[in-house]
Write a protein that holds these residues in place. Structure first.
Motif, PDB file in Angstrom:
ATOM      1  N   GLY A 181      41.199  50.548  43.549  1.00 16.24           N
ATOM      2  CA  GLY A 181      42.541  50.306  43.042  1.00 16.24           C
ATOM      3  C   GLY A 181      43.139  51.537  42.382  1.00 16.24           C
ATOM      4  N   ILE A 182      42.330  52.260  41.626  1.00 15.72           N
ATOM      5  CA  ILE A 182      42.804  53.479  40.958  1.00 15.72           C
ATOM      6  C   ILE A 182      43.164  54.545  41.983  1.00 15.72           C
ATOM      7  N   ALA A 183      42.293  54.741  42.969  1.00 18.04           N
ATOM      8  CA  ALA A 183      42.555  55.753  43.995  1.00 18.04           C
ATOM      9  C   ALA A 183      43.852  55.451  44.731  1.00 18.04           C
ATOM     10  N   ARG A 184      44.053  54.197  45.093  1.00 18.62           N
ATOM     11  CA  ARG A 184      45.275  53.816  45.806  1.00 18.62           C
ATOM     12  C   ARG A 184      46.510  54.042  44.934  1.00 18.62           C
ATOM     13  N   ARG A 185      46.424  53.699  43.667  1.00 20.93           N
ATOM     14  CA  ARG A 185      47.586  53.851  42.786  1.00 20.93           C
ATOM     15  C   ARG A 185      47.948  55.323  42.608  1.00 20.93           C
ATOM     16  N   LEU A 186      46.961  56.175  42.341  1.00 22.32           N
ATOM     17  CA  LEU A 186      47.247  57.592  42.156  1.00 22.32           C
ATOM     18  C   LEU A 186      47.828  58.204  43.430  1.00 22.32           C
ATOM     19  N   ALA A 187      47.291  57.790  44.582  1.00 22.40           N
ATOM     20  CA  ALA A 187      47.808  58.298  45.855  1.00 22.40           C
ATOM     21  C   ALA A 187      49.228  57.806  46.096  1.00 22.40           C
ATOM     22  N   HIS A 188      49.500  56.550  45.797  1.00 23.20           N
ATOM     23  CA  HIS A 188      50.846  56.013  45.942  1.00 23.20           C
ATOM     24  C   HIS A 188      51.849  56.771  45.087  1.00 23.20           C
ATOM     25  N   ASP A 189      51.378  57.258  43.947  1.00 22.80           N
ATOM     26  CA  ASP A 189      52.252  58.018  43.041  1.00 22.80           C
ATOM     27  C   ASP A 189      52.321  59.495  43.423  1.00 22.80           C
TER      28      ASP A 189
END
Length: 272
Positions: free
Chosen positions: A39-47
């Motif tokens: 979840g963290i990896a996806r969020r940082l990448a989305h940002d």
């Protein structure tokens, strides 16, 4: 990379947020092949960040996370290391630097999220073996220290370190004593490292999840989930996105005046 000012809001698992916060930034998330780390990896990448998705043994799962990120228009790559063996840290950073150099023409790492951890079934104090204790301590305490130590050579001034601890370090659960001890070391890592790197403008903070759906088998048991939900003030278990949102804030410029903090992200589990 995405335009900083022109990017629209997009949905992320039922919510929306502005893209571009981490344009031009790089991140390493340990233990990112599933659960909270995913979840963290996806969020940082989305940002907007270029994210290194670390895995211990499940390369296929890590690659799935990379593919999810790329499908959503983000950038990511996988790096592997079994962090119970501290000798693998240098090899992991060698692979990380090679990929960063290839993709950005530099080896700067702006964001480190120490998330990788191991847990286990309830074990009363009298039943904890030296082998179990050493396993917890190796992955949950020793590895974050040496990963952070090595990362500091790559983190520029103004960088961010976020350590994932646990609400259990601020409560009492005797049958998780060995796990809690190992996670308490993460809290101390944050406290002491934050003061050490403050002259460089680097912030170091702890995020402490409570009962969060990390894709363990227990979360497929409705009765168990309902029991865990009662521990939260909101009467539900946490989701990886709940923790990822907090991490994204601490990894951003908005958190510049916060360092050495313990952020309770347990959904109110520690209130009473």
């Amino acid at each position: 990379m995405r335009g900083r000012h022109s990017a629209p809001d997009i949905p992320f698992l039922g919510r929306s947020f502005a893209l571009g916060r981490f344009d031009g930034k790089t991140a390493l998330v340990t233990g990112a092949s599933r659960g909270i780390g995913r979840g963290i990896a996806r969020r940082l990448a989305h940002d907007g960040a270029l994210v290194a998705v670390h895995y211990a043994t499940s390369q296929d799962a890590a690659q799935e996370v990379v593919e999810e990120i790329e499908k959503d228009g983000g950038q990511a790559f996988a790096v592997g290391a079994e962090l119970s063996d501290v000798s693998t840290v240098e090899a992991m950073f060698g692979a990380l630097e090679e990929e960063l150099e290839k993709r950005t023409s530099a080896t700067s790492l702006n964001i480190l999220v120490n998330n990788a951890a191991v847990g286990g079934p309830p074990t009363l104090p009298e039943d904890v073996t030296p082998e179990l204790f050493d396993r917890y301590y190796a992955v949950n305490a020793r590895a974050p220290f040496f990963v952070a130590q090595r990362a500091l050579a790559l983190i520029p001034d103004g960088g961010r370190i976020v350590n994932i601890s646990s609400g259990i370090t601020r409560s009492s659960q005797p049958d998780q004593i060995a796990y809690a001890i190992s996670k308490s070391a993460v809290d101390q890592l944050t406290l002491h490292l934050a003061l050490h790197v403050a002259p460089r403008g680097i912030t170091v903070n702890t995020v402490a999840p409570g009962r969060t759906n990390n894709q363990s088998p227990i979360f497929s048991n409705p009765k168990a989930v309902e029991q865990m939900a009662q521990m939260s003030a909101f009467k539900r278990v946490g989701q990886p996105e709940d923790i990822a949102d907090v991490v994204a804030f601490l990894a951003s410029a908005d958190s510049r005046w916060i360092t050495g903090a313990f952020i309770d992200a347990t959904g109110g589990t520690l209130l009473g």
